[in-house]
Scaffold this active site. Structure first.
Site, PDB file in Angstrom:
ATOM      1  CB  THR A 228      -0.897  -0.005   1.354  1.00 42.98           C
ATOM      2  OG1 THR A 228       0.002   0.130   2.392  1.00 42.98           O
ATOM      3  CG2 THR A 228      -1.810  -1.045   1.455  1.00 42.98           C
ATOM      4  CG  ASP A 229       1.206   5.836  -1.241  1.00 40.33           C
ATOM      5  OD1 ASP A 229       2.375   6.065  -0.559  1.00 40.33           O
ATOM      6  OD2 ASP A 229       1.097   6.692  -2.392  1.00 40.33           O
ATOM      7  CD1 TRP A 230       4.994   5.186   4.849  1.00 36.83           C
ATOM      8  CD2 TRP A 230       4.709   4.123   3.197  1.00 36.83           C
ATOM      9  NE1 TRP A 230       5.806   4.366   5.009  1.00 36.83           N
ATOM     10  CE2 TRP A 230       5.952   3.651   4.008  1.00 36.83           C
ATOM     11  CE3 TRP A 230       4.434   3.297   1.924  1.00 36.83           C
ATOM     12  CZ2 TRP A 230       6.761   2.458   3.278  1.00 36.83           C
ATOM     13  CZ3 TRP A 230       5.513   2.369   1.706  1.00 36.83           C
ATOM     14  CH2 TRP A 230       6.648   1.946   2.337  1.00 36.83           C
ATOM     15  N   GLY A 231      -0.320   4.986   4.680  1.00 37.83           N
ATOM     16  CA  GLY A 231      -1.550   5.511   5.163  1.00 37.83           C
ATOM     17  C   GLY A 231      -2.733   4.689   4.022  1.00 37.83           C
ATOM     18  N   GLY A 232      -2.398   4.253   3.073  1.00 34.97           N
ATOM     19  CA  GLY A 232      -3.431   4.005   1.933  1.00 34.97           C
ATOM     20  C   GLY A 232      -4.205   2.805   1.952  1.00 34.97           C
TER      21      GLY A 232
END
Length: 814
Positions: A228-232
């Site tokens: 995932t993208d960070w916090g995604g």
């Protein structure tokens, strides 16, 4: 499965724990099973490993490293061998810092020139972007580590990027927005891929079965790890089902969600095991060798190589009266803030802490030119100064040539926000106009990571576009100005006459729930050519100090071949561009599409033979009725160009294939003819093959919404509870306050990190400070239940602290 013996010995809780990070940058280790932790680091154009406190916004300093030219710059080189060598060196620096996964390169399409992150992306064309991406990946992974190509997919605007829904038709999705990723997987053999924040056609990218399973794994054969993208991460269980192996950064709540879903039968444990197996393969194949050091790998050699990359990426846009190259001892005035403080990289998560940065003024002083003086000319962030203009005019009047360094400042192009317009700051244009009154020989050296309006070019004789050329860019530009290097860069994106000419300008950025890709496949040169819109500089354009002639075109079923002759006075490199077109088709098609390219070195007076092979991408189109790639039967034009608008050789070839079952000329007349500005809802719906989704917020009563996990902080201004409105108004006020007092960088950080962050991000990005239970308490307060929400917030917080202490104690005892 490769690691089934290890997986068989693991508990359900252990397997679930591997699906989320240990902290901001590392995967989780399980020592008792012999599973190490690996480190992930930003690095599209230089390593950004943070030694101290971790963040994604580029606030905290990282370990010094080489800052190579950004992807937007390197795409202008059209040199895949150079890209592969850059990737190799980037990988070597990563190995020296015990980094196992480099988060890059980014290969999203440049749908609109105002996207704030365009400096991190290669091109408006998927073939050029894909080939450059694959070259980086091959180079990085030659060091035994992984490249994580990003952001998959349709992440083409920064505003509301975490919650917006990209609405795009299937053919456009496949041909324009996924092709570069396909090349990255098939040709680059990427070991990792980062899912984007946004939804794609109603489903979050990190849990999108169509993207991650049906296309990525089943069609393309991807065997690696999806991160995932960070916090995604939206729903961790749904992400696992789709094959999204690793959530970053670490979030202990989601591990509990996975365990609970397996026990309740909502998630099959065998599906979890497959994800664990893929992650273990990444970990064991890229874990650092214990013999690796923490020293920068041959930094000085990398710095010189960065200069070489910048030399090939710099684009000569204008050279009236052959003002360039400048002769030795030419008296030059150096003007512009960027001459002493170069703009050489973007802002946000890609910021590199360079060991050394060359400046234009110092490099010019080392050259054979006669530098008579320097004047800043303008204030960096747009403030007007008649005093600075007056001093600059006086200096320019005494010189034979004025070298004027212009560009976009550090806070204008940044991750998390889009540019408001395509203009250079007014104070820079005013300076240029005033200088032209006292010296007509002005050469502008331009530094910016994306397209800008060049309506001021009439005041110049030369324009050297360096883009964001990396830490050694000044050295490269000076060598080009002197004539020690012959420029060979060509534009990887179109420069329109004005922003309003761009196909997506009517609906970019979208401020609503959805981003409607109403222009279909017509981005960049595909639109300008089809619609007959004139441009300032076309895709693929770039001047040289020499001239090249093309001849002897031959075409067969496998390739095209031709001869390039250097007819000028300088040795030089030339990029030949292969375009293919089909004019007698009943389906939507651009005038021509790039399908290959070759960059060659030719000595003056000599010639070289060039061959470009056809491949799987040359003649295909995606048939939505058949749901597969097809070749349309008929005659195709095979064109060789110096740019997309300058075709110098052409022949035809007949290909066997199918006759498309649809007649777009009748069903989609505006798309068929390229008239996609303000296309009707009816025709866009026809293109989508379904109804257009609702793009508006759902109000429960006037100006009030029910807050959920994907409500953004900005949208809390419509919250039912006063707490939510207070939070949103406070953040918006702080941003305006900071901008008013000139703190634009701080305002950008707040806007990027908070304003468009969904409520779930408060937990996902808090490193365990705000647990999911406490977040539910906040949601209750936002929805008007203040006392109940406050009670739940602190109750869950106490429980979480107690559980954390017990977990730490248990690990210590082990």
């Amino acid at each position: 499965m490769k690691y089934k013996d290890i997986i068989k010995e693991m508990t359900l809780e252990q397997k679930a724990s591997l699906m989320t990070g240990k902290n901001f940058w590392e995967t989780r280790n399980i020592d008792e099973e012999g599973i190490p932790s690996i480190f992930l680091s930003d690095g599209p154009h230089g390593l950004r490993k943070q030694a101290g406190s971790a963040d994604q916004l580029g606030l905290n300093a990282s370990i010094p490293a080489t800052c190579f030219p950004t992807s937007a710059s390197m795409a202008n080189s059209w040199n895949v061998e150079l890209g592969e060598e850059l990737g190799k060196r980037l990988g070597q620096e990563a190995v020296s810092q015990d980094v196992s996964v480099i988060l890059g390169p980014g290969t999203n399409m440049k749908r609109n020139p105002l996207c704030g992150r365009n400096f991190e992306y290669f091109s408006e064309d998927p073939i050029l972007a894909g080939r450059m991406t694959a070259s980086y990946i091959r180079g990085i992974q030659s060091n035994g580590i992984a490249s994580c190509v990003k952001h998959f997919a349709c992440n083409n605007q920064e505003e509301r990027r975490i919650v917006n829904d990209s609405i795009v038709d299937e053919r456009t999705l496949r041909e324009i927005y996924l092709t570069a990723f396909e090349i990255a997987v098939k040709e680059g053999k990427a070991k990792a891929l980062m899912s984007s924040y946004n939804l794609v056609n109603g489903v979050y990218a990190n849990e999108n079965i169509h993207l991650l399973k049906e296309i990525l794994r089943d069609e393309w054969g991807f065997k690696g790890v999806v991160i995932t993208d960070w916090g995604g991460d939206n729903d961790r269980v749904e992400g696992i089902k789709a094959g999204n192996e690793l959530e970053m950064p670490g979030c202990k709540d989601t591990s509990k969600d996975i365990v609970k879903a397996v026990k309740e039968g909502r998630l099959k444990e065998k599906d979890l095991d497959v994800c664990v197996d893929r992650l273990l393969n990444l970990v064991f194949s890229t874990a650092p060798d214990k013999k690796s050091t923490t020293e920068i790998y041959d930094y000085f050699d990398d710095h010189n190589f960065a200069a070489k990359c910048a030399e090939e990426s710099t684009v000569l846009l204008k050279n009236k009266d052959s003002i360039l190259p400048l002769a030795s001892n030419k008296k030059v005035a150096v003007i512009g803030s960027f001459a002493t403080m170069p703009r050489y990289q973007g802002a946000g998560s890609s910021i590199v802490n360079s060991i050394k940065v060359d400046t234009h003024l110092e490099e010019l002083k080392k050259s054979d030119l006669d530098v008579i003086g320097y004047a800043p000319g303008f204030k960096r962030y747009g403030q007007k100064s008649n005093r600075l203009i007056k001093k600059a005019k006086k200096l320019a009047s005494q010189a034979e040539v004025t070298l004027l360094y212009l560009g976009l400042d550090e806070v204008t192009e940044a991750e998390g926000l889009d540019r408001p317009n395509m203009k250079l700051p007014d104070n820079q244009i005013e300076l240029l106009k005033e200088l032209s009154k006292v010296n007509e020989n002005i050469i502008v050296i331009l530094s910016c990571g994306s397209v800008v309006n060049l309506d001021w070019e009439r005041y110049t004789k030369g324009i050297v576009h360096a883009y964001l050329a990396g830490e050694a860019g000044a050295k490269a530009v000076t060598r080009i100005i002197e004539g020690k290097v012959n420029p060979s860069g060509k534009l990887a994106e179109t420069y329109p006459l004005k922003y309003e000419d761009v196909a997506s300008s009517d609906n970019f950025p979208s401020h609503k729930k959805t981003v409607e890709y109403r222009e279909g496949p017509y981005i960049g040169y595909r639109y300008f050519q089809k619609a007959g819109v004139k441009v300032r500089y076309p895709f693929g354009f770039g001047l040289s100090y020499t001239s090249f002639a093309y001849s002897n075109l031959k075409v067969d079923d496998k390739k095209v071949s031709f001869t390039i002759t250097n007819t000028g006075d300088y040795d030089g490199k030339e990029t030949a561009e292969l375009y293919i077109s089909k004019k007698d088709s009943n389906i939507i098609r651009p005038v021509r599409e790039l399908k290959g390219f070759a960059k060659v070195f030719v000595k003056k007076g000599e010639k070289v033979n060039v061959a470009i092979k056809f491949d799987d991408y040359s003649f295909r189109y995606f048939d939505t009725k058949l749901n597969k790639w097809c070749t349309e039967s008929g005659e195709y034009a095979i064109e060789i160009g110096k740019s997309c608008d300058d075709i110098v050789l052409s022949k035809t070839i007949v290909k066997e294939g199918i006759t498309p079952s649809t007649n777009d000329a009748k069903l989609l007349p505006n798309y068929y003819n390229g008239k996609v500005r303000n296309v009707s809802d009816k025709e866009f719906s026809q293109l989508l093959g379904r109804e257009i989704p609702n793009s508006e917020l759902k109000f429960i009563k006037k100006n009030r919404i029910m807050v959920d996990y994907n409500t953004t902080v900005d949208e809390l201004k419509y919250a039912k509870g006063w707490v939510g409105r207070l939070v949103s108004n406070a953040i918006n006020f702080a941003i305006k306050f900071l901008k008013f007092f000139g703190k634009r960088s701080s305002a950008n950080t707040l806007q990027m990190g908070m304003l468009h962050q969904p409520i779930r991000g408060i937990s996902r990005m808090s490193d365990g400070m705000i647990c999911w239970g406490s977040l539910e308490g906040l949601m209750m307060m936002f929805n008007g239940h203040f006392h109940k929400g406050l009670h739940k917030f602190f109750k869950e917080r106490r429980i979480d602290i107690r559980e954390t202490k017990l977990l730490k104690k248990a690990r210590k005892e082990q």
